[in-house]
Enzyme design. Structure first.
Site, PDB file in Angstrom:
ATOM      1  N   LYS A 138       1.478   4.214   7.271  1.00 46.55           N
ATOM      2  CA  LYS A 138       0.681   5.065   6.386  1.00 46.55           C
ATOM      3  C   LYS A 138       1.108   6.525   6.525  1.00 46.55           C
ATOM      4  CE  LYS A 138      -2.281   2.007   4.741  1.00 46.55           C
ATOM      5  NZ  LYS A 138      -1.468   0.869   5.165  1.00 46.55           N
ATOM      6  N   SER A 142       0.800  -1.220   0.000  1.00 49.37           N
ATOM      7  CA  SER A 142       0.000   0.000   0.000  1.00 49.37           C
ATOM      8  C   SER A 142       0.834   1.272   0.000  1.00 49.37           C
ATOM      9  CB  SER A 142      -0.952   0.020   1.202  1.00 49.37           C
ATOM     10  OG  SER A 142      -0.254   0.333   2.387  1.00 49.37           O
TER      11      SER A 142
END
Length: 231
Positions: free
Chosen positions: A190, A152
């Site tokens: 993230k 991701s």
């Protein structure tokens, strides 16, 4: 350096501005880049704006202005990072007989298991092994390392299997890549953004949606300061 998706989007916007005088809509960008949702376009636009290639004009629909182009699209060469040249086995001048040997200092950091760059996995806090990192990669404070699992963050240059170096901290600025602990049980890597009373955990891959959570459910465990890749 731009990712391929960022470069493709910048080229598409540039060609439409040249042809029509107006930028394409988000739906047109999504179709041109074959993305599944407009949230991926929002992330690419934000990345291009943060890197100084485009500017979004406030209070005007579809108002995107190209500030500069990379050299591959006909822009001026960028003066930025210049690699340092390390002398090989044929130095320009002989080394003095009494010269001290050059030592590259390395530090041993604990690898605290795996961190998910994708769907969060259960937090792991036990040391699995040690990894050597250059001393120049770490500064003040405590540091540790984590092995990345998932894709991701691939558009931020972080691949599955990489080892990331993290400085321990409980605070972060918008845009920092952080280790976030969700509900005290799930750890994920993230980009961090504060949105009022909520925290947005944003991936760097259009295939993943941004997670927006109440701030009390998210605790920052550290900030990315380096990356180690084995080929």
């Amino acid at each position: 350096m731009l990712t391929k998706k960022q470069l493709d989007l910048l080229e598409f916007i540039h060609k439409r501005l040249q042809a029509d005088g107006v930028p394409p809509s988000f739906d047109e960008m999504k179709l041109a880049l074959d993305l599944r949702s407009k949230s991926g376009i929002h992330r690419l636009i934000t990345a291009l704006e943060e890197r100084g290639f485009i500017r979004r004009l406030a209070h005007r629909a579809r108002a995107i202005e190209i500030v500069k182009l990379p050299e591959s699209l006909g822009g001026e060469p960028t003066v930025g990072f210049q690699p340092r040249v390390i002398d090989g086995d044929r130095p320009d001048r002989p080394r003095p007989a009494n010269a001290e040997p050059v030592t590259i200092h390395a530090l041993e950091l604990p690898v605290m298991g795996r961190i998910a760059a994708g769907v969060p996995i259960e937090a792991i806090s036990q040391v699995s092994h040690q990894v050597a990192v250059p001393g120049s990669m770490v500064g003040q404070g405590e540091h540790y390392a984590l092995e990345v699992k998932g894709d991701s963050m691939i558009e931020a240059g972080i691949n599955d299997g990489d080892v990331v170096v993290i400085r321990e901290t409980s605070t972060a600025d918008n845009g920092d890549i952080v280790v976030a602990l969700v509900d005290d049980s799930e750890a994920t890597l993230k980009r961090f953004y504060r949105r009022g009373a909520s925290i947005a955990l944003e991936a760097a891959n259009p295939a993943y949606e941004t997670r927006v959570l109440p701030s009390e459910r998210v605790r920052v465990q550290g900030r990315l300061v380096g990356l180690i890749r084995t080929y």
